[in-house]
Design a protein around this motif. Sequence first.
Motif, short mmCIF file in Angstrom:
data_model
loop_
_atom_site.label_atom_id
_atom_site.label_comp_id
_atom_site.label_asym_id
_atom_site.label_seq_id
_atom_site.Cartn_x
_atom_site.Cartn_y
_atom_site.Cartn_z
N LEU A 59 0.81 -1.21 0.00
CA LEU A 59 0.00 0.00 0.00
C LEU A 59 0.85 1.27 0.00
CD1 LEU A 59 -2.94 -1.00 2.37
CD2 LEU A 59 -2.87 -0.96 -0.13
N HIS A 60 2.10 1.17 0.42
CA HIS A 60 2.99 2.32 0.34
C HIS A 60 3.23 2.69 -1.12
CE1 HIS A 60 6.35 5.04 1.08
NE2 HIS A 60 7.05 4.34 0.21
N ASP A 61 3.56 1.69 -1.95
CA ASP A 61 3.78 1.95 -3.38
C ASP A 61 2.49 2.39 -4.07
OD1 ASP A 61 6.44 1.32 -3.15
OD2 ASP A 61 6.22 -0.75 -3.83
N SER A 93 -10.74 9.08 0.54
CA SER A 93 -10.43 7.86 1.29
C SER A 93 -11.52 6.82 1.11
CB SER A 93 -10.24 8.18 2.78
OG SER A 93 -11.47 8.62 3.36
N LEU A 94 -12.75 7.26 0.91
CA LEU A 94 -13.85 6.32 0.70
C LEU A 94 -13.62 5.49 -0.55
CD1 LEU A 94 -16.87 5.90 2.02
CD2 LEU A 94 -17.59 6.83 -0.16
N PHE A 95 -13.10 6.12 -1.60
CA PHE A 95 -12.95 5.44 -2.88
C PHE A 95 -11.58 4.75 -3.03
CE2 PHE A 95 -16.04 8.82 -3.39
CZ PHE A 95 -17.10 8.13 -3.95
N ASP A 96 -10.57 5.28 -2.34
CA ASP A 96 -9.24 4.71 -2.48
C ASP A 96 -8.96 3.60 -1.47
OD1 ASP A 96 -8.65 6.45 -4.56
OD2 ASP A 96 -7.76 7.96 -3.24
N ALA A 104 -3.35 8.18 3.30
CA ALA A 104 -4.43 7.28 3.71
C ALA A 104 -4.06 5.81 3.53
CB ALA A 104 -5.72 7.63 2.97
N PRO A 105 -3.49 5.39 2.37
CA PRO A 105 -3.04 4.00 2.28
C PRO A 105 -1.97 3.67 3.31
CG PRO A 105 -3.21 4.95 0.09
CD PRO A 105 -3.36 6.08 1.07
#
Length: 511
Positions: A68-70, A261-264, A416-417
């Motif tokens: 999730l960092h990348d 954040s809801l969509f990602d 957020a990720p």
Amino acid sequence: MSTNSHSGNDLSEVKQLGMWASITSLGYIFWLVGGMELVERIAYYGVKASAGLYAKSPVSQGGLGIDLHDYGIILAVWAMLQTFIPVITGGISDRVGYKETIFVSTIIKISGYLTMALLPNFWGFLIGAMLLAAGTGVFKPGIQGTLVLSTKRENTSMAWGIFYQVVNIGGFLGPLVAVHMRQLSWDNVFYACAAIISFNFLFLLAYKEPGKADRIERARQVKSGERQQEALWKDALRELIKPIVIYYMLVFAGFWFLYNSLFDVLPIHIAEWVDTSVIVTSLFGPEGTSNGILQFWLGLNNDGTKVMPEGMLNLNAGMIMTTCFLVAAFTAKYRITTTMLFGCILSIAAIMLVGVFNAAWMIVLAIVMFSFGEMMISPKKNEFMGNIAPEGKKAMYLGFVMLPQGIGWTLEGYFAPKLYQIYASKEIISRNELVSRGMSQVDVDSIPQGEAFMRLVDFTGIEAQPLTHMLYEANNIGMAWYIIGAIGIISAVGIFIYGKWLLTMQRQQAA
């Protein structure tokens, strides 16, 4: 806040026509650009709704197999380009022409989808996302500038509400296409989206730019020396640094962090922690449904036993495409900033609910709440900027709308990720659990990205769903969502202060 900040800006709020009078007053150009936006959104959300799932899906399943960092790096670059490019292209569209910029944007977007399909790795997806972001950044000002010029102040609230409703028909259909195409193979999603966006070339054949004669006349006057025209960047900068614009940009940035954040991140959260088979069992019984039509429209898996993450999130678009005009009619009687404040508060409550519960029906409730909040705030941002924009600068100001989204989404895309990875990543938690249960660190490190949980299932002998519940209870999964919600609260306070300040300026201008 200074009150000498709105030279050339119309801050008045015009009484809106009734619902049916507003709808019948909209001309064919409005509906044409609505159709173009619909096509573009089907393709865009076909990729956007599934991007996080594609990123974390292991290579063995056709995904990117990245952490999730990348993924956050890709999102941040995508967000930055898509939201800051319109600041420049808005002014270009005003001067060059909306039809021309829409045509160019469609070509760029097609190339982005094809790049994603042909290069299934981190760099290929990053380059494809950059092209898609650039194409969207060129596309938006031309479409929205056309809408402003094809409507009147008396019907703008309903016009933007309907437009946003049409947008979400695309936002509803796109993920459904992705759900079923990705179950065949991931590259089919990108090829399908490239084909879908190509339909906008047909719409362009019927497109007639409103205000074109005025634009050509302005260009003639500039060329002959009858009219002075500043360099585009100077003109945009002078408008941008007006307090009414820059304060708007700052106070709304927090909401767009919350919104994206809801969509990602939420699709990942649903895929990892929410048992959506409960919903299917409630509706159709323990065997689910084999009805192909229901499977498509509800976003179910091919077995008809659970709702896919995109299907869950699609409730958002489904609500907006069926009810947004009603919310627009209801909120037309209130001040724009008041409506946006209440929309922000409702969205914050929804995000907090996601953090507290992982029960499928509670997530449904959270999405419903968020959708109503979004309907109160998102169409209004365009209405607000379109209304205060000086003549000849409508697309420029609608490009400015993207700035708070740019700040919020860019920061959200990166952080957020990362927040989710720190507090809630099932992959990380599963790896830590394997080590705590006796697997060597070397063996854990050798597990391919995205496969740690299934290895934990094999290692412990515990079935996937009970093991998921155990891991959820043992970890503070909701903390990431509480932090995101707190950012939204800061934004809500800013919107409240901004609304009070704007009301003072409106009274001064009316005096």
